[in-house]
Design a protein around this motif. Structure first.
Motif, PDB file in Angstrom:
ATOM      1  N   GLN A 298       0.740  -1.152   0.040  1.00  0.00           N
ATOM      2  CA  GLN A 298      -0.076   0.095  -0.102  1.00  0.00           C
ATOM      3  C   GLN A 298       0.823   1.240   0.073  1.00  0.00           C
ATOM      4  O   GLN A 298       2.125   1.062   0.221  1.00  0.00           O
ATOM      5  N   VAL A 299       0.100   2.352  -0.334  1.00  0.00           N
ATOM      6  CA  VAL A 299       1.069   3.633  -0.165  1.00  0.00           C
ATOM      7  C   VAL A 299       1.017   4.251   1.147  1.00  0.00           C
ATOM      8  O   VAL A 299      -0.292   4.451   1.876  1.00  0.00           O
ATOM      9  N   GLN A 300       2.194   4.692   1.435  1.00  0.00           N
ATOM     10  CA  GLN A 300       2.312   5.387   2.864  1.00  0.00           C
ATOM     11  C   GLN A 300       2.624   6.995   2.481  1.00  0.00           C
ATOM     12  O   GLN A 300       3.779   7.112   1.665  1.00  0.00           O
ATOM     13  N   LEU A 301       2.269   7.818   3.150  1.00  0.00           N
ATOM     14  CA  LEU A 301       2.508   9.259   3.160  1.00  0.00           C
ATOM     15  C   LEU A 301       3.069   9.665   4.792  1.00  0.00           C
ATOM     16  O   LEU A 301       2.417   9.573   5.438  1.00  0.00           O
TER      17      LEU A 301
ATOM     18  N   GLY B  54       6.070   1.210  -3.177  1.00  0.00           N
ATOM     19  CA  GLY B  54       5.505   0.347  -4.339  1.00  0.00           C
ATOM     20  C   GLY B  54       5.506   1.102  -5.604  1.00  0.00           C
ATOM     21  O   GLY B  54       6.161   2.326  -5.604  1.00  0.00           O
ATOM     22  N   MET B  55       5.242   0.545  -6.592  1.00  0.00           N
ATOM     23  CA  MET B  55       5.047   1.137  -7.938  1.00  0.00           C
ATOM     24  C   MET B  55       3.563   1.928  -8.206  1.00  0.00           C
ATOM     25  O   MET B  55       2.562   1.135  -8.039  1.00  0.00           O
ATOM     26  N   PHE B  56       3.639   3.057  -8.255  1.00  0.00           N
ATOM     27  CA  PHE B  56       2.202   3.996  -8.326  1.00  0.00           C
ATOM     28  C   PHE B  56       2.523   5.155  -9.040  1.00  0.00           C
ATOM     29  O   PHE B  56       3.815   5.640  -9.227  1.00  0.00           O
ATOM     30  N   SER B  57       1.541   5.751  -9.465  1.00  0.00           N
ATOM     31  CA  SER B  57       1.504   7.029 -10.273  1.00  0.00           C
ATOM     32  C   SER B  57       0.367   8.157  -9.581  1.00  0.00           C
ATOM     33  O   SER B  57      -0.670   7.540  -9.335  1.00  0.00           O
ATOM     34  N   ILE B  58       0.961   9.259  -9.001  1.00  0.00           N
ATOM     35  CA  ILE B  58       0.162  10.099  -8.238  1.00  0.00           C
ATOM     36  C   ILE B  58      -0.399  11.204  -9.276  1.00  0.00           C
ATOM     37  O   ILE B  58       0.484  12.022  -9.971  1.00  0.00           O
ATOM     38  N   SER B  59      -1.680  11.365  -9.301  1.00  0.00           N
ATOM     39  CA  SER B  59      -2.253  12.433 -10.064  1.00  0.00           C
ATOM     40  C   SER B  59      -2.164  13.864  -9.453  1.00  0.00           C
ATOM     41  O   SER B  59      -1.687  14.907  -9.990  1.00  0.00           O
ATOM     42  N   VAL B  60      -2.693  13.913  -8.174  1.00  0.00           N
ATOM     43  CA  VAL B  60      -2.778  15.263  -7.375  1.00  0.00           C
ATOM     44  C   VAL B  60      -2.190  14.876  -5.958  1.00  0.00           C
ATOM     45  O   VAL B  60      -2.465  13.924  -5.470  1.00  0.00           O
ATOM     46  N   MET B  61      -1.656  16.057  -5.491  1.00  0.00           N
ATOM     47  CA  MET B  61      -0.941  15.861  -3.941  1.00  0.00           C
ATOM     48  C   MET B  61      -1.513  17.351  -3.597  1.00  0.00           C
ATOM     49  O   MET B  61      -1.635  18.302  -4.239  1.00  0.00           O
ATOM     50  N   GLY B  62      -1.838  17.427  -2.363  1.00  0.00           N
ATOM     51  CA  GLY B  62      -2.165  18.409  -1.505  1.00  0.00           C
ATOM     52  C   GLY B  62      -1.927  18.550  -0.116  1.00  0.00           C
ATOM     53  O   GLY B  62      -1.625  17.666   0.364  1.00  0.00           O
ATOM     54  N   TRP B  63      -2.423  19.752   0.532  1.00  0.00           N
ATOM     55  CA  TRP B  63      -2.289  19.791   1.753  1.00  0.00           C
ATOM     56  C   TRP B  63      -3.834  20.384   2.262  1.00  0.00           C
ATOM     57  O   TRP B  63      -4.336  21.185   1.799  1.00  0.00           O
ATOM     58  N   TYR B  64      -4.181  19.756   3.354  1.00  0.00           N
ATOM     59  CA  TYR B  64      -5.563  20.208   4.106  1.00  0.00           C
ATOM     60  C   TYR B  64      -5.136  20.536   5.525  1.00  0.00           C
ATOM     61  O   TYR B  64      -3.884  20.089   5.955  1.00  0.00           O
ATOM     62  N   ARG B  65      -5.933  21.169   6.227  1.00  0.00           N
ATOM     63  CA  ARG B  65      -5.625  21.356   7.638  1.00  0.00           C
ATOM     64  C   ARG B  65      -7.041  21.611   8.303  1.00  0.00           C
ATOM     65  O   ARG B  65      -8.132  21.573   7.537  1.00  0.00           O
ATOM     66  N   GLN B  66      -7.013  21.042   9.692  1.00  0.00           N
ATOM     67  CA  GLN B  66      -8.136  21.138  10.647  1.00  0.00           C
ATOM     68  C   GLN B  66      -7.815  21.761  11.824  1.00  0.00           C
ATOM     69  O   GLN B  66      -6.811  21.316  12.658  1.00  0.00           O
ATOM     70  N   ALA B  67      -8.371  22.948  11.933  1.00  0.00           N
ATOM     71  CA  ALA B  67      -8.550  23.666  13.534  1.00  0.00           C
ATOM     72  C   ALA B  67      -9.429  22.799  14.517  1.00  0.00           C
ATOM     73  O   ALA B  67     -10.251  22.516  13.847  1.00  0.00           O
ATOM     74  N   PRO B  68      -9.107  23.030  15.665  1.00  0.00           N
ATOM     75  CA  PRO B  68     -10.003  22.557  16.847  1.00  0.00           C
ATOM     76  C   PRO B  68     -11.447  23.062  16.542  1.00  0.00           C
ATOM     77  O   PRO B  68     -11.748  24.297  16.207  1.00  0.00           O
TER      78      PRO B  68
ATOM     79  N   ALA C  61       9.535  13.071  -9.441  1.00  0.00           N
ATOM     80  CA  ALA C  61      10.489  11.743  -9.243  1.00  0.00           C
ATOM     81  C   ALA C  61      10.637  11.206  -7.901  1.00  0.00           C
ATOM     82  O   ALA C  61      10.932  10.046  -7.733  1.00  0.00           O
ATOM     83  N   LYS C  62      10.410  12.020  -6.758  1.00  0.00           N
ATOM     84  CA  LYS C  62      10.653  11.744  -5.383  1.00  0.00           C
ATOM     85  C   LYS C  62       9.238  11.385  -4.885  1.00  0.00           C
ATOM     86  O   LYS C  62       9.333  11.030  -3.562  1.00  0.00           O
ATOM     87  N   ASN C  63       8.126  11.703  -5.749  1.00  0.00           N
ATOM     88  CA  ASN C  63       6.675  11.445  -4.974  1.00  0.00           C
ATOM     89  C   ASN C  63       6.682  12.195  -3.628  1.00  0.00           C
ATOM     90  O   ASN C  63       6.085  11.867  -2.792  1.00  0.00           O
TER      91      ASN C  63
ATOM     92  N   ALA D  13      -2.624  12.509  -1.149  1.00  0.00           N
ATOM     93  CA  ALA D  13      -2.283  12.083  -2.721  1.00  0.00           C
ATOM     94  C   ALA D  13      -3.417  11.163  -3.175  1.00  0.00           C
ATOM     95  O   ALA D  13      -4.022  10.273  -2.568  1.00  0.00           O
ATOM     96  N   ARG D  14      -3.906  11.531  -4.368  1.00  0.00           N
ATOM     97  CA  ARG D  14      -4.733  10.760  -5.304  1.00  0.00           C
ATOM     98  C   ARG D  14      -3.859   9.911  -6.254  1.00  0.00           C
ATOM     99  O   ARG D  14      -3.251  10.261  -7.154  1.00  0.00           O
ATOM    100  N   VAL D  15      -3.886   8.546  -6.042  1.00  0.00           N
ATOM    101  CA  VAL D  15      -3.162   7.754  -6.712  1.00  0.00           C
ATOM    102  C   VAL D  15      -3.835   7.305  -7.807  1.00  0.00           C
ATOM    103  O   VAL D  15      -4.912   6.576  -7.695  1.00  0.00           O
ATOM    104  N   ARG D  16      -3.155   6.966  -9.008  1.00  0.00           N
ATOM    105  CA  ARG D  16      -4.050   6.596 -10.267  1.00  0.00           C
ATOM    106  C   ARG D  16      -4.103   5.061  -9.763  1.00  0.00           C
ATOM    107  O   ARG D  16      -3.269   4.251  -9.622  1.00  0.00           O
ATOM    108  N   MET D  17      -5.398   4.488 -10.061  1.00  0.00           N
ATOM    109  CA  MET D  17      -5.823   3.118 -10.097  1.00  0.00           C
ATOM    110  C   MET D  17      -5.841   2.513  -8.677  1.00  0.00           C
ATOM    111  O   MET D  17      -5.815   1.350  -8.477  1.00  0.00           O
ATOM    112  N   ARG D  18      -5.479   3.322  -7.580  1.00  0.00           N
ATOM    113  CA  ARG D  18      -5.634   2.770  -6.241  1.00  0.00           C
ATOM    114  C   ARG D  18      -6.519   3.800  -5.246  1.00  0.00           C
ATOM    115  O   ARG D  18      -7.292   3.153  -4.668  1.00  0.00           O
TER     116      ARG D  18
END
Length: 116
Positions: free
Chosen positions: A1-4, A27-41, A74-76, A97-102
């Motif tokens: 599986q994918v770990q962040l 493992g072997m995967f391809s990421i379409s979109v990466m981003g940051w979210y936040r949550q305040a109390p 290249a470094k994901n 991360a939104r991973v293609r086909m996963r």
């Protein structure tokens, strides 16, 4: 599986800067979109910034002009440079991360505290 794995959170005073990073592995995967979210109390999680594999970016209105998202395909790895920080930026920041086909994957979160 994918770990962040995230790093870079901490305590800064108002007006200061902080840089976050997040690397995807597992493992072997391809990421379409990466981003940051936040949550305040007491609040719902909200999107902060996102970036596609092509380099297109978008930001929440509250952080435009202060935060910059970047990506090394290249470094994901995705980065978030945060400048001119305000107390309202305080919260737990999550890498996504939104991973293609996963599907969608999330980091464990890293605490960012802006206080004098």
């Amino acid at each position: 599986q994918v770990q962040l794995v995230e790093s870079g959170g901490g305590l800064v005073q108002p007006g200061g800067s902080l840089s976050l990073s997040c690397t995807a592995s597992g493992g072997m995967f391809s990421i379409s979109v990466m981003g940051w979210y936040r949550q305040a109390p007491g609040k719902q999680r909200e999107v902060v910034a996102g970036i596609t594999s092509a380099g297109d970016t978008n930001y929440a209105d509250s952080v435009k002009g202060r935060f910059t998202i970047s990506r090394d395909n290249a470094k994901n790895t995705v980065y978030l440079q945060m400048n001119s920080l305000k107390p309202e930026d305080t919260g737990v920041y999550y890498c996504h991360a939104r991973v293609r086909m996963r599907g969608d994957y999330w980091g464990q979160g890293t605490q960012v505290t802006v206080s004098s």
